[in-house]
Enzyme design. Structure first.
Site, PDB file in Angstrom:
ATOM      1  N   CYS A   6     -98.094  90.987  65.905  1.00  0.00           N
ATOM      2  CA  CYS A   6     -98.811  92.252  66.093  1.00  0.00           C
ATOM      3  C   CYS A   6     -99.222  92.450  67.548  1.00  0.00           C
ATOM      4  O   CYS A   6     -99.261  93.581  68.043  1.00  0.00           O
ATOM      5  CB  CYS A   6    -100.021  92.311  65.164  1.00  0.00           C
ATOM      6  N   HIS A  30    -103.799 101.055  63.342  1.00  0.00           N
ATOM      7  CA  HIS A  30    -102.931 101.883  62.497  1.00  0.00           C
ATOM      8  C   HIS A  30    -102.516 103.159  63.230  1.00  0.00           C
ATOM      9  O   HIS A  30    -101.387 103.632  63.090  1.00  0.00           O
ATOM     10  CB  HIS A  30    -103.652 102.263  61.208  1.00  0.00           C
ATOM     11  N   CYS A  86    -104.627  87.748  60.302  1.00  0.00           N
ATOM     12  CA  CYS A  86    -104.580  88.719  61.402  1.00  0.00           C
ATOM     13  C   CYS A  86    -105.561  89.846  61.117  1.00  0.00           C
ATOM     14  O   CYS A  86    -105.830  90.180  59.958  1.00  0.00           O
ATOM     15  CB  CYS A  86    -103.149  89.263  61.502  1.00  0.00           C
ATOM     16  N   HIS A 124     -99.994  97.155  57.965  1.00  0.00           N
ATOM     17  CA  HIS A 124    -100.686  95.944  57.527  1.00  0.00           C
ATOM     18  C   HIS A 124     -99.806  94.730  57.774  1.00  0.00           C
ATOM     19  O   HIS A 124     -98.598  94.760  57.544  1.00  0.00           O
ATOM     20  CB  HIS A 124    -101.033  96.033  56.043  1.00  0.00           C
ATOM     21  N   CYS A 125    -100.432  93.676  58.230  1.00  0.00           N
ATOM     22  CA  CYS A 125     -99.705  92.452  58.580  1.00  0.00           C
ATOM     23  C   CYS A 125     -99.680  91.492  57.399  1.00  0.00           C
ATOM     24  O   CYS A 125    -100.695  91.269  56.740  1.00  0.00           O
ATOM     25  CB  CYS A 125    -100.382  91.791  59.778  1.00  0.00           C
ATOM     26  N   GLU A 179    -108.408  99.997  62.202  1.00  0.00           N
ATOM     27  CA  GLU A 179    -108.097 101.404  61.943  1.00  0.00           C
ATOM     28  C   GLU A 179    -107.386 102.050  63.129  1.00  0.00           C
ATOM     29  O   GLU A 179    -106.420 102.795  62.960  1.00  0.00           O
ATOM     30  CB  GLU A 179    -109.374 102.178  61.606  1.00  0.00           C
TER      31      GLU A 179
END
Length: 301
Positions: free
Chosen positions: A258, A224, A236, A230-231, A221
């Site tokens: 990421c 974000h 991940c 989202h990956c 969270e």
């Protein structure tokens, strides 16, 4: 008189043109070359399995986010005025739950390499009866009320992100059964519940499993909030999930793409972060998580 008017017009046009030329143009951000660290750990990325019914990607056809898209997007970066992550517990927590929140605080500070602080708990009484209900024999709080009427009003010193952790279950709207959490990424505020992470009750037997879930959800969270989508590139911690079972299946590790995104934002020492994570997982007997970090360390040495 006519000559004077023409002269004034020419001077005006010349000045206007000169001013226009002086307006600075926004220089596009130059995409940095991929550092050797990310190239090396990429070999440890695990390809996502084909989604099946019930999985997040089965029902959400996401396009993902490349490093280039992330780097050129608008997202928060730490500054002198905004560089602390805060956790706000909401409710009455027992000793094991308090221990998990303390460990989550420690983890997030390592994970993001930013100072992280836990604020004093606030009572469930901040939520009025109109934003509470009983469902399946237990009480639930309206996530939107906590987000918009409680957490958004808080402005702790140097806050870059604020995450509320509720003891009680949450629901987003009357027609929904429950929700794991809710976030306003624009305001850099989120609220999640530990209720469903505990399999009914947190005990010494399920402590590590529930801790791993809390670490995944909180880092996801807050990730974000730093602009990570989202990956879909690999297994991940930034993968979207539809259920606790899917959360358990996905890795706590950030994939190489990421990691590169987050590092471009916060600009920490990659090797130090990796070493800190390895020590944390070892100290807290999170063996599968420790093995992931050990594998990455092995490949960069």
């Amino acid at each position: 008189m006519r000559k004077i008017a023409i002269l004034i017009f020419i001077i005006f046009c010349s000045c206007s043109k000169e001013k226009t030329n002086k307006i600075p143009k926004e220089v596009p951000k130059e995409i940095p070359k991929e550092a050797s660290y990310f190239k090396h750990i990429k070999s440890n990325d695990v390809k996502l399995a084909e989604p099946v019914y019930g999985d997040w990607l089965f029902s959400h056809k996401e396009k993902g986010q490349t490093f280039e898209q992330y780097f050129t997007s608008k997202h928060i970066v730490p500054t002198k005025e905004a560089n602390i992550i805060y956790i706000r517990p909401i409710g009455n927590f027992n000793s094991l739950q308090k221990k998990q929140i303390k460990l989550a605080n420690e983890y997030l500070e390592i994970y993001f390499q930013l100072k992280t602080k836990t604020l004093a708990p606030i009572s469930n009484d901040v939520v009025p009866n109109s934003s509470r209900r009983m469902m399946y024999g237990h009480e639930q709080l309206l996530a939107g009320y906590l987000l918009n009427d409680v957490l958004k009003e808080e402005k702790p010193l140097n806050r870059i992100a604020l995450m509320g952790l509720s003891e009680l279950d949450l629901y987003p709207k009357p027609e929904w059964n429950y929700v794991f959490g809710l976030a306003s990424y624009h305001d850099k505020v989120a609220v999640s519940s530990i209720y469903r992470l505990q399999d009914g009750e947190l005990t010494s037997e399920n402590f590590n499993l529930c801790l791993s879930r809390l670490l995944k959800i909180s880092s996801h969270e807050i990730g974000h909030m730093f602009g990570l989508h989202h990956c879909i590139a690999a297994d991940c911690v930034m993968n979207g999930t539809n259920s606790m079972e899917e959360t358990d299946r996905h890795s706590i590790r950030l994939c190489s793409v990421c990691q590169r995104k987050l590092n471009s934002c916060i600009q920490y020492d990659n090797k130090k972060r990796l070493s800190d994570l390895e020590k944390y997982f070892k100290k807290n007997d999170l063996n599968d998580e420790f093995d992931l970090m050990k594998k990455d360390i092995g490949i960069i040495q």
